[in-house]
Motif scaffolding. Structure first.
Motif, mmCIF file in Angstrom:
data_model
loop_
_atom_site.group_PDB
_atom_site.id
_atom_site.type_symbol
_atom_site.label_atom_id
_atom_site.label_comp_id
_atom_site.label_asym_id
_atom_site.label_seq_id
_atom_site.Cartn_x
_atom_site.Cartn_y
_atom_site.Cartn_z
ATOM 1 N N PRO A 119 -24.465 -32.904 1.057
ATOM 2 C CA PRO A 119 -25.406 -32.111 0.251
ATOM 3 C C PRO A 119 -25.654 -30.724 0.832
ATOM 4 C CG PRO A 119 -26.223 -34.347 0.572
ATOM 5 C CD PRO A 119 -25.074 -34.181 1.497
ATOM 6 N N ILE A 120 -25.668 -30.649 2.171
ATOM 7 C CA ILE A 120 -25.886 -29.345 2.798
ATOM 8 C C ILE A 120 -24.706 -28.424 2.525
ATOM 9 C CG2 ILE A 120 -26.269 -28.187 4.999
ATOM 10 C CD1 ILE A 120 -27.564 -30.740 6.006
ATOM 11 N N TRP A 121 -23.496 -28.979 2.648
ATOM 12 C CA TRP A 121 -22.306 -28.178 2.353
ATOM 13 C C TRP A 121 -22.302 -27.704 0.904
ATOM 14 C CZ3 TRP A 121 -18.625 -32.173 5.062
ATOM 15 C CH2 TRP A 121 -18.741 -32.003 6.449
ATOM 16 N N GLY A 122 -22.685 -28.615 -0.010
ATOM 17 C CA GLY A 122 -22.733 -28.237 -1.420
ATOM 18 C C GLY A 122 -23.752 -27.138 -1.677
ATOM 19 N N GLN A 137 -22.572 -23.285 -3.010
ATOM 20 C CA GLN A 137 -22.935 -22.737 -4.313
ATOM 21 C C GLN A 137 -23.224 -21.246 -4.268
ATOM 22 O OE1 GLN A 137 -26.052 -25.115 -5.986
ATOM 23 N NE2 GLN A 137 -24.679 -26.810 -6.539
ATOM 24 N N PRO A 138 -24.098 -20.772 -3.375
ATOM 25 C CA PRO A 138 -24.308 -19.317 -3.341
ATOM 26 C C PRO A 138 -23.064 -18.543 -2.907
ATOM 27 C CG PRO A 138 -25.470 -20.400 -1.530
ATOM 28 C CD PRO A 138 -25.011 -21.472 -2.450
ATOM 29 N N VAL A 139 -22.251 -19.143 -1.995
ATOM 30 C CA VAL A 139 -21.022 -18.464 -1.595
ATOM 31 C C VAL A 139 -20.072 -18.324 -2.783
ATOM 32 C CG1 VAL A 139 -18.987 -18.594 -0.126
ATOM 33 C CG2 VAL A 139 -21.229 -19.197 0.806
ATOM 34 N N SER A 140 -19.930 -19.406 -3.564
ATOM 35 C CA SER A 140 -19.070 -19.345 -4.753
ATOM 36 C C SER A 140 -19.617 -18.365 -5.768
ATOM 37 C CB SER A 140 -18.943 -20.740 -5.382
ATOM 38 O OG SER A 140 -18.384 -21.661 -4.472
ATOM 39 N N ALA A 141 -20.959 -18.370 -5.919
ATOM 40 C CA ALA A 141 -21.563 -17.437 -6.867
ATOM 41 C C ALA A 141 -21.302 -15.993 -6.457
ATOM 42 C CB ALA A 141 -23.062 -17.700 -6.975
ATOM 43 N N VAL A 156 -18.304 -10.958 -7.264
ATOM 44 C CA VAL A 156 -17.433 -9.886 -6.778
ATOM 45 C C VAL A 156 -16.168 -9.801 -7.628
ATOM 46 C CG1 VAL A 156 -16.034 -9.117 -4.826
ATOM 47 C CG2 VAL A 156 -18.352 -9.986 -4.438
ATOM 48 N N THR A 157 -15.594 -10.967 -7.951
ATOM 49 C CA THR A 157 -14.387 -10.982 -8.787
ATOM 50 C C THR A 157 -14.665 -10.399 -10.164
ATOM 51 O OG1 THR A 157 -13.606 -12.961 -7.623
ATOM 52 C CG2 THR A 157 -12.575 -12.443 -9.732
ATOM 53 N N GLU A 158 -15.807 -10.773 -10.726
ATOM 54 C CA GLU A 158 -16.152 -10.262 -12.053
ATOM 55 C C GLU A 158 -16.390 -8.760 -12.024
ATOM 56 O OE1 GLU A 158 -19.341 -11.219 -15.660
ATOM 57 O OE2 GLU A 158 -19.360 -12.367 -13.796
#
Length: 289
Positions: free
Chosen positions: A51-54, A58-62, A67-69
């Motif tokens: 759960p901590i990794w998830g 999430q904020p890292v993926s966001a 940045v990609t967008e």
């Protein structure tokens, strides 16, 4: 706050390394002794940390998606600006073309201009490089009762390729523009100067006999000339290229090394010269270059 004396801290530092080494060996021995227990412990730790990794991911993926967008939006903005500029340029060219078309139509009406009939043509498939009299020629497959005749002009989808020099009952031979026997009257569109394009058995024919005081320019577009009535005017041939040896050559539009089909045009020229007037067979070289 409890402060340890320097000797005590040094003693604990010396003991920490052996303790850690012993703990590591103990974990290894325990893993060898009871692999199931170690696997359960590892999975329990993974379950606790997942759960901590998830939550961290999430904020890292966001952030990464944002940045990609942003990069995509910037690229689209740049591309949109380029397309707007190109569209505006094409509109100006369209306006110019429409004005020239209207002016041309008016001049034709004033001159009582009679348009030339559309040329007739047929398509034939290239089956082989038949050789024979010419070094650079292709053989076309033609069905019985075909309408191919000597002197017809052969074009691929890009431009001038050659001319029909021999006709059989089911085949025809086209002398390519690169053959040493080929002589094509051409016009340099930039200066409107006339010249002769001479085949050299290489990929680029050479330009000869242009007017004195006129020099072919690199990149000048070359088209056929109606001089002597041998060819219709304005068929696309290629562009001028100067070789390293200082010779003016023509880089052909037609891809003669990848011919599959050719269109044979009958322009119905009055007083058209026979093929021998443009291409006089010379002794075939012993080897092709």
């Amino acid at each position: 706050m409890i402060r340890l004396s320097i000797p005590l801290r040094q003693a604990l530092t010396r003991l920490s390394l052996p303790v850690l080494i012993a703990a590591a060996f103990g974990a290894m021995l325990l893993g060898k002794a009871d692999a199931l227990l170690i696997e359960r412990s590892r999975m329990a730790i993974a379950d606790a940390l997942s759960p901590i990794w998830g939550a961290v991911r999430q904020p890292v993926s966001a952030v990464r998606d944002t940045v990609t967008e942003i990069g995509t939006l910037w690229t689209m903005r740049t591309e949109n600006a380029r397309l707007v500029e190109e569209n505006e340029r094409l509109r100006r060219w369209q306006a110019t073309a429409l004005a020239l078309e209207a002016e041309n139509a008016l001049l034709r009406r004033q001159l009582t201009w009679v348009p030339e009939p559309a040329p007739q043509y047929r398509t034939a498939r290239v089956v082989a490089d038949a050789g024979g009299t010419y070094a650079r020629a292709v053989l076309l497959a033609a069905g019985p009762q075909h309408s191919i005749r000597k002197g017809q002009i052969a074009l691929d989808e890009r431009g001038f390729a050659g001319r029909v020099t021999e006709v059989g009952s089911r085949s025809a031979r086209v002398l390519l523009a690169t053959d040493i026997n080929s002589r094509i009257p051409v016009t340099l569109e930039g200066s409107r100067a006339r010249a002769i394009m001479v085949g050299s058995n290489t990929a680029r024919p050479r330009l000869q006999h242009w007017p004195e005081g006129v020099t072919p320019r690199e990149g000048d577009r070359v088209v056929t000339s109606a001089q002597a009535g041998a060819f219709p005017a304005g068929l696309p041939v290629g562009v001028v290229r100067w070789s390293e040896s200082g010779a003016a050559e023509v880089e052909l539009f037609a891809q003669l090394d990848r011919l599959d089909v050719l269109r044979l045009f009958d322009f119905g020229l009055s007083g058209i010269l026979p093929p021998e007037a443009v291409a006089r067979p010379e002794p075939r070289p012993s080897g092709r270059r």
